[in-house]
Design a protein around this motif. Structure first.
Motif, short mmCIF file in Angstrom:
data_model
loop_
_atom_site.label_atom_id
_atom_site.label_comp_id
_atom_site.label_asym_id
_atom_site.label_seq_id
_atom_site.Cartn_x
_atom_site.Cartn_y
_atom_site.Cartn_z
N GLU A 166 0.84 -1.19 0.00
CA GLU A 166 0.00 0.00 0.00
C GLU A 166 0.87 1.24 0.00
O GLU A 166 1.94 1.27 0.62
CB GLU A 166 -0.93 0.00 1.22
CG GLU A 166 -1.93 -1.15 1.21
CD GLU A 166 -2.86 -1.11 2.40
OE1 GLU A 166 -2.84 -0.11 3.16
OE2 GLU A 166 -3.63 -2.08 2.59
N LYS A 167 0.43 2.27 -0.67
CA LYS A 167 1.22 3.50 -0.80
C LYS A 167 1.27 4.25 0.52
O LYS A 167 0.30 4.33 1.25
CB LYS A 167 0.63 4.40 -1.88
CG LYS A 167 0.80 3.83 -3.30
CD LYS A 167 0.27 4.82 -4.33
CE LYS A 167 0.48 4.27 -5.75
NZ LYS A 167 -0.04 5.21 -6.77
N VAL A 168 2.44 4.82 0.81
CA VAL A 168 2.62 5.66 1.99
C VAL A 168 2.49 7.12 1.56
O VAL A 168 3.21 7.58 0.68
CB VAL A 168 4.00 5.43 2.65
CG1 VAL A 168 4.19 6.38 3.83
CG2 VAL A 168 4.14 3.99 3.10
N ARG A 169 1.57 7.84 2.19
CA ARG A 169 1.33 9.22 1.82
C ARG A 169 2.30 10.14 2.55
O ARG A 169 2.76 9.85 3.65
CB ARG A 169 -0.12 9.59 2.14
CG ARG A 169 -1.12 8.69 1.44
CD ARG A 169 -2.54 8.97 1.88
NE ARG A 169 -2.98 10.29 1.41
CZ ARG A 169 -4.19 10.78 1.67
NH1 ARG A 169 -5.06 10.07 2.39
NH2 ARG A 169 -4.53 11.98 1.23
N LEU A 170 2.61 11.27 1.90
CA LEU A 170 3.57 12.22 2.45
C LEU A 170 3.14 12.71 3.83
O LEU A 170 3.97 12.88 4.72
CB LEU A 170 3.72 13.41 1.50
CG LEU A 170 4.68 14.53 1.96
CD1 LEU A 170 6.09 13.97 2.16
CD2 LEU A 170 4.68 15.68 0.96
N LYS A 171 1.83 12.94 4.02
CA LYS A 171 1.36 13.44 5.31
C LYS A 171 1.64 12.45 6.44
O LYS A 171 1.90 12.84 7.57
CB LYS A 171 -0.14 13.76 5.25
CG LYS A 171 -1.05 12.55 5.06
CD LYS A 171 -2.52 12.91 5.32
CE LYS A 171 -3.03 13.90 4.31
NZ LYS A 171 -4.48 14.18 4.50
N HIS A 172 1.63 11.14 6.12
CA HIS A 172 1.94 10.12 7.12
C HIS A 172 3.42 10.19 7.51
O HIS A 172 3.77 9.99 8.68
CB HIS A 172 1.58 8.73 6.60
CG HIS A 172 0.11 8.52 6.44
ND1 HIS A 172 -0.42 7.55 5.62
CD2 HIS A 172 -0.95 9.17 6.98
CE1 HIS A 172 -1.74 7.60 5.67
NE2 HIS A 172 -2.08 8.58 6.49
N VAL A 173 4.27 10.43 6.53
CA VAL A 173 5.70 10.56 6.80
C VAL A 173 5.97 11.77 7.68
O VAL A 173 6.76 11.72 8.63
CB VAL A 173 6.50 10.67 5.49
CG1 VAL A 173 7.99 10.89 5.77
CG2 VAL A 173 6.30 9.42 4.64
N VAL A 174 5.28 12.88 7.38
CA VAL A 174 5.44 14.10 8.18
C VAL A 174 4.97 13.86 9.61
O VAL A 174 5.64 14.26 10.58
CB VAL A 174 4.66 15.27 7.54
CG1 VAL A 174 4.69 16.49 8.46
CG2 VAL A 174 5.25 15.62 6.18
N LEU A 175 3.80 13.22 9.76
CA LEU A 175 3.28 12.92 11.09
C LEU A 175 4.24 12.01 11.85
O LEU A 175 4.45 12.19 13.06
CB LEU A 175 1.90 12.26 10.98
CG LEU A 175 0.73 13.17 10.62
CD1 LEU A 175 -0.53 12.34 10.39
CD2 LEU A 175 0.48 14.20 11.71
N LEU A 176 4.82 11.04 11.16
CA LEU A 176 5.77 10.14 11.81
C LEU A 176 7.00 10.89 12.29
O LEU A 176 7.52 10.62 13.38
CB LEU A 176 6.18 9.03 10.83
CG LEU A 176 7.23 8.03 11.35
CD1 LEU A 176 6.73 7.34 12.61
CD2 LEU A 176 7.56 7.01 10.27
N PHE A 177 7.47 11.85 11.48
CA PHE A 177 8.64 12.65 11.88
C PHE A 177 8.37 13.39 13.19
O PHE A 177 9.17 13.35 14.13
CB PHE A 177 8.98 13.65 10.78
CG PHE A 177 10.01 14.66 11.18
CD1 PHE A 177 11.36 14.32 11.17
CD2 PHE A 177 9.64 15.94 11.60
CE1 PHE A 177 12.33 15.25 11.56
CE2 PHE A 177 10.60 16.87 11.98
CZ PHE A 177 11.95 16.52 11.97
#
Length: 295
Positions: free
Chosen positions: A116-127
């Motif tokens: 499944e694709k990882v969205r940029l907003k999820h990466v930002v939230l993870l950071f």
């Protein structure tokens, strides 16, 4: 609706259990706690199953041995062993926030295993989530100490526990919530028991002075394994795993006040800031998934 309510209630019991267990694990041996706690939980649930006249589906168990084996290895064995050892080193109030990294690991497994694709907003939230976790763990003073080791072990436990969602969903639908917990915890407790007698001195778990800590563990097991985990498995029968995981961010709402009022555990202002970041990022993940589900 019932599954969603169970997914919301489960983390409250889980957070309370984490706070109480962390207190006892400062004194008791984590390996003994994991083995005896699992056996106690299994006995209680088997008694409940018998009283309610439910039956264990032997055919369902036999047909699900591969998934059952993976579930036992990931959750009651590896995942929960890392968790109890982590709790023995850090404070319960920090632990309930560190467990909220789980939704991000669930997303990772969905990306890694299901492509499944990882969205940029999820990466930002993870950071920001990781930044909040670092602040909560260190209080702004970056040095690796005993408590930081405990925090790290809890995060590692979430890595394995998050992967168990894939197998828990399948097995809970076949066997039911109470039976799933009873079988998995019972087997894990039996597997670990020989290691307890080999590596843990008798006075570490049989000393009468340890009666109060063991009472804490009994309460924690009843809250976590018998109540929280049963509700967790039950919710997975009707609610998607990523949503159940995201809703676990609600736990500290009750757990943090309990840790402060009853056990005097406090966070510095800087750590509170880190905890707020963790809650906000986890809540945003939960809100997004709940919004998708309602569309």
């Amino acid at each position: 609706m019932q599954g969603l309510i169970e997914a919301i209630i489960s983390p409250f019991f889980s957070s309370l259990a984490t706070i109480i267990a962390a207190q006892a694990l400062k004194i008791l041996n984590p390996l003994a706690v994991r083995s005896f706690g699992a056996l106690f939980a299994a006995l209680v649930l088997f008694a409940v199953i018998k009283k309610s006249k439910e039956k264990l589906d032997a055919k369902a168990i036999k047909s699900s041995i591969p998934d059952l084996s993976k579930l036992i290895l990931l959750r009651p064995l590896i995942g929960n062993l890392f968790l109890v050892y982590g709790l023995s080193l850090t404070s319960g109030i920090k632990a309930i926030f560190f467990t909220k990294v789980e939704p991000y690991f669930v997303l990772f497994w969905h990306w890694f295993l299901r492509k499944e694709k990882v969205r940029l907003k999820h990466v930002v939230l993870l950071f920001f989530h990781i930044a909040g976790a670092l602040i909560l763990s260190t209080g702004g003073t970056f040095r690796f100490e005993r408590t930081q080791m405990g925090d790290l072990l809890i995060i590692i436990s979430m890595f394995f526990l998050s992967l168990s969602y894939f197998y828990a969903e399948k097995f809970s639908k076949k066997l039911g919530a109470k039976s799933t917990v009873a079988v998995t915890e019972g087997i894990a407790g039996v597997v670990l028991l020989p290691f307890v007698f080999l590596f843990v001195p008798v006075n570490k778990y049989a000393n009468l002075s340890l009666l109060v800590p063991w009472m804490y563990i009994i309460v924690a097991v009843l809250l976590f394994t018998v109540l929280s985990l049963t509700l967790w498995y039950s919710s997975l029968k009707t609610v998607k795993g990523w949503m159940v995981s995201a809703l676990r961010s609600l736990g500290p709402i009750l757990g943090a006040p309990v840790a402060w009022i009853f056990f005097g555990q406090k966070l510095t202002l800087i750590q509170i800031g880190g905890a707020v970041v963790i809650l906000v990022t986890s809540s945003l993940i939960a809100y997004e998934h709940l919004s998708k589900e309602s569309m």
